[in-house]
Design a protein around this motif. Sequence first.
Motif, mmCIF file in Angstrom:
data_model
loop_
_atom_site.group_PDB
_atom_site.id
_atom_site.type_symbol
_atom_site.label_atom_id
_atom_site.label_comp_id
_atom_site.label_asym_id
_atom_site.label_seq_id
_atom_site.Cartn_x
_atom_site.Cartn_y
_atom_site.Cartn_z
ATOM 1 N N THR A 198 17.291 15.744 0.307
ATOM 2 C CA THR A 198 16.838 16.485 0.397
ATOM 3 C C THR A 198 15.612 14.785 0.086
ATOM 4 N N GLY A 199 15.201 15.576 0.799
ATOM 5 C CA GLY A 199 13.098 14.554 1.175
ATOM 6 C C GLY A 199 12.967 13.662 1.911
ATOM 7 N N SER A 200 14.154 13.180 2.684
ATOM 8 C CA SER A 200 15.182 11.503 2.374
ATOM 9 C C SER A 200 14.508 11.554 3.798
ATOM 10 N N GLY A 201 13.527 12.376 4.098
ATOM 11 C CA GLY A 201 12.842 12.108 6.012
ATOM 12 C C GLY A 201 13.715 12.420 7.187
ATOM 13 N N LYS A 202 13.852 13.333 6.997
ATOM 14 C CA LYS A 202 15.154 13.770 7.933
ATOM 15 C C LYS A 202 14.312 14.573 8.964
ATOM 16 N N THR A 203 13.193 14.820 8.928
ATOM 17 C CA THR A 203 12.875 15.608 9.263
ATOM 18 C C THR A 203 12.040 14.843 10.582
ATOM 19 N N ALA A 204 11.559 13.198 10.443
ATOM 20 C CA ALA A 204 11.074 12.490 11.146
ATOM 21 C C ALA A 204 12.282 12.513 12.414
ATOM 22 N N VAL A 240 18.220 7.389 6.071
ATOM 23 C CA VAL A 240 18.735 8.153 6.960
ATOM 24 C C VAL A 240 18.230 8.248 8.300
ATOM 25 N N GLN A 241 16.654 7.930 8.491
ATOM 26 C CA GLN A 241 16.024 7.357 10.252
ATOM 27 C C GLN A 241 16.568 6.038 10.153
ATOM 28 N N ARG A 242 16.716 5.309 9.867
ATOM 29 C CA ARG A 242 17.687 3.922 10.151
ATOM 30 C C ARG A 242 18.521 4.183 10.964
ATOM 31 N N GLY A 260 15.583 19.840 -4.639
ATOM 32 C CA GLY A 260 15.363 19.211 -3.326
ATOM 33 C C GLY A 260 13.404 19.142 -3.024
ATOM 34 N N ARG A 261 12.793 20.034 -3.665
ATOM 35 C CA ARG A 261 11.698 20.169 -3.508
ATOM 36 C C ARG A 261 10.706 19.559 -4.885
ATOM 37 N N THR A 262 11.199 18.523 -5.727
ATOM 38 C CA THR A 262 10.694 17.139 -6.392
ATOM 39 C C THR A 262 11.277 16.770 -5.764
ATOM 40 N N GLY A 263 10.732 15.502 -6.529
ATOM 41 C CA GLY A 263 11.598 14.298 -6.183
ATOM 42 C C GLY A 263 11.368 13.492 -4.194
ATOM 43 N N ARG A 264 10.684 13.812 -3.972
ATOM 44 C CA ARG A 264 10.740 13.932 -2.451
ATOM 45 C C ARG A 264 9.907 12.198 -2.323
ATOM 46 N N ALA A 265 10.587 11.973 -0.975
ATOM 47 C CA ALA A 265 10.075 10.456 -0.024
ATOM 48 C C ALA A 265 10.299 9.253 -2.022
ATOM 49 N N GLU A 292 0.715 -1.094 -0.215
ATOM 50 C CA GLU A 292 0.142 -0.394 -0.085
ATOM 51 C C GLU A 292 0.930 1.080 -0.215
ATOM 52 N N GLN A 293 1.575 1.153 0.028
ATOM 53 C CA GLN A 293 2.964 2.580 0.933
ATOM 54 C C GLN A 293 2.749 2.643 -0.624
ATOM 55 N N GLU A 294 3.510 1.440 -1.864
ATOM 56 C CA GLU A 294 4.449 1.814 -2.499
ATOM 57 C C GLU A 294 3.262 2.248 -3.184
ATOM 58 N N LYS A 297 1.107 6.447 7.849
ATOM 59 C CA LYS A 297 1.019 5.942 6.832
ATOM 60 C C LYS A 297 2.710 5.427 6.633
ATOM 61 N N TYR A 298 3.928 5.679 7.733
ATOM 62 C CA TYR A 298 5.047 5.363 7.659
ATOM 63 C C TYR A 298 5.446 3.781 7.928
ATOM 64 N N VAL A 299 5.644 2.911 7.083
ATOM 65 C CA VAL A 299 6.000 1.573 7.375
ATOM 66 C C VAL A 299 6.905 1.089 7.512
ATOM 67 N N LYS A 300 7.830 1.776 6.898
ATOM 68 C CA LYS A 300 9.658 2.058 7.428
ATOM 69 C C LYS A 300 10.194 2.565 7.066
ATOM 70 N N PRO A 301 11.662 2.417 8.317
ATOM 71 C CA PRO A 301 12.029 3.555 8.184
ATOM 72 C C PRO A 301 12.931 4.273 6.875
ATOM 73 N N ARG A 351 14.314 25.679 0.438
ATOM 74 C CA ARG A 351 15.046 24.713 1.677
ATOM 75 C C ARG A 351 13.979 23.956 2.624
ATOM 76 N N GLY A 352 13.841 22.811 3.379
ATOM 77 C CA GLY A 352 12.688 22.173 3.584
ATOM 78 C C GLY A 352 11.195 22.330 2.857
ATOM 79 N N LEU A 353 11.255 22.852 2.212
ATOM 80 C CA LEU A 353 9.490 22.892 2.345
ATOM 81 C C LEU A 353 9.007 20.982 1.643
ATOM 82 N N ASP A 354 8.068 20.229 2.300
ATOM 83 C CA ASP A 354 7.655 19.513 2.125
ATOM 84 C C ASP A 354 6.076 19.589 1.247
ATOM 85 N N ILE A 355 6.229 20.375 -0.615
ATOM 86 C CA ILE A 355 4.879 20.563 -0.188
ATOM 87 C C ILE A 355 4.598 19.230 -1.518
#
Length: 615
Positions: free
Chosen positions: A192-198, A172-174, A497-502, A118-120, A165-169, A470-474
């Motif tokens: 960019t967009g790889s989940g640094k906030t969490a 960078v989270q790992r 990096g504002r595109t091509g995220r997660a 589902e996540q995919e 809806k985060y299934v796995k880290p 920087r940082g905005l996740d739109i």
Amino acid sequence: MRSSWADLAANSAAENAPLPTSVNNATSQPPSRPVYVPPHLRNRGATAPPPLPASASSGNFNASSGNDNSGSRWAPPPRNDYRARPGGYGNRTGGWDRREANPFADQDDTEEPVTQEEQENTGINFDAYEDIPVETSGGNVPPPVNTFAEIDLGDALNDNIRRCKYVKPTPVQRHAIPISLAGRDLMACAQTGSGKTAAFCFPIISGIMTGQPAQRPPRGVRTVCPLALVLSPTRELSMQIHEEARKFSYQTGVRVVVAYGGAPINQQLRELERGVDILVATPGRLVDLLERARVSLSMIRYLALDEADRMLDMGFEPQIRKIVEQMDMPPAGARQTMLFSATFPKEIQRLASDFLSNYIFLAVGRVGSSTDLIDQRVEYVQESDKRSHLMDLLHAQRANGVQGKLQQALTLVFVETKKGADALEHWLCLNNFPATTIHGDRTQQEREAALKSFKSGKTPILVATDVAARGLDIPHVAHVVNFDLPNDIDDYVHRIGRTGRAGKKGLATAFFNENNTSLARSLGDLMQEANQEVPAWLTRFAARSSYGGGKNRRSGGRFGGRDFRRDGTFSRGGSDYHGAGNSSGGYGASGGYGGGYGGGYAGNSAGPGVTSAWD
Ligand SMILES: Nc1ncnc2c1ncn2[C@@H]1O[C@H](COP(=O)(O)OP(=O)(O)OP(=O)(O)O)[C@@H](O)[C@H]1O
């Protein structure tokens, strides 16, 4: 065969097309029984008490060297005590904070766990990150985890991770979460967009939930004492981090408050007075609050700098030094410090090391690299042709249904100056392309309205200065256009990096001409590294230019980017660097990446009319 630009934009747009959502709040309401349940009992569950500390300190901060990996520096006190005194601010409210708005209210929140498949389907492609090289250096690096279940984050936080809806880290989270949970200072660089906030929020929230209860100021004292401080360079990014942190800390008893400039301070003061565990702030507004003695940093246990290289460059460094070194914040070693960014020039790493103690350096992907998920195009366009060229791109995009059939495929156009942003927006609107703009001369209300209108697709083109870099996740940004290229390749990395995220794909187009000669070499290198096609003419420009020119802070070798302590030139009084390091994915060895950081770092020296829209 190379596909056309319009095909790429259409593909990127298809990837970024919004998913249908349904609103269902029913499952995330607070429990109906008005019984006080301390946060730690809600989070851990009756059968899984928190681990006991190796040595519980009482009262003051335990100014551990950070050498032991046994757990947080603020390990919980002995169990009986701990059960009576949870760490979060929520313990003052006598149970669930009934005023806590549900941050998941506008999303589909089913209790069903989200499967990998589902996540995919949501466009998050974790395989995109699997073979990313990882380098860590520093002593006793805690091993990475593969799942959230492997980390004891507590039930409440785990519930929120599921709601997100985060299934796995992410990679960078790992790596970063176990390092931070072990109480270690961290300098982390990930794309960019790889989940640094969490990656910085989870350990802070978990640490506050399980940590020693804080001594709060007596009633009547108006100074508030947060336990964690998260600093970011722009108002919008602080707001975004606040929104995210509120989701992660929902029903944990941990209270998150945001303070940023341009908005009425009284409202923020009222929020602070209701209690604060985690304060997310821009530096200017925080200094104001400190000078008014409405905030004290004396109880800070966690300090996180997002976009840390930006926070420590010449524009912000004095303010950051004031906040971190000249107010009442516990010193490095007596607090836990985490620095995150997608870029980390060595000169900034050197500065940053002043704020850290015995830290671990983590690089997920090469320092300062762009993600391969972004298709990068660079086109030669004379200044005078830029508008008509942009118009061609937008028409092709429209013809391919990028903004027609797929309503919310968004285009972000970066320009150099605030005046230039207004002029381009005006011209686009005149030409029937609904656009809005965000820059430092607009009021905060206008900035927020512009962002909202862009996100909703009402004005699917946003013309921006670097304030939005920087940082905005739109979600659904399909295309980033560098109408004016920045002087600094790191700024380029953040902008695209504002595109091509997660895990989603994105497209970035840059207009290049003679004015950008000093960027040619680093741009070519960056593109090559990300397996992009580098036009022959750009290579010729690169051959003509030297790394020393312009304001390119990578002068002297872009690929020196890794832990600066490993260059052998690191000598600080009382150095605590152990020199141990490890790497995976063939990145750690020094061969081929030895170039130092040679050229002068010029910072963001904005001239008149030039971007200076930082908060
Ligand atoms: N484990 C995860 N599973 C699924 N999605 C995730 C996960 N972690 C983060 N995300 C999502 O990925 C997106 C990007 O995350 P985030 O904004 O933290 O990136 P970032 O690394 O800070 O980017 P930047 O360098 O641009 O600031 C967000 O929408 C976030 O919700």
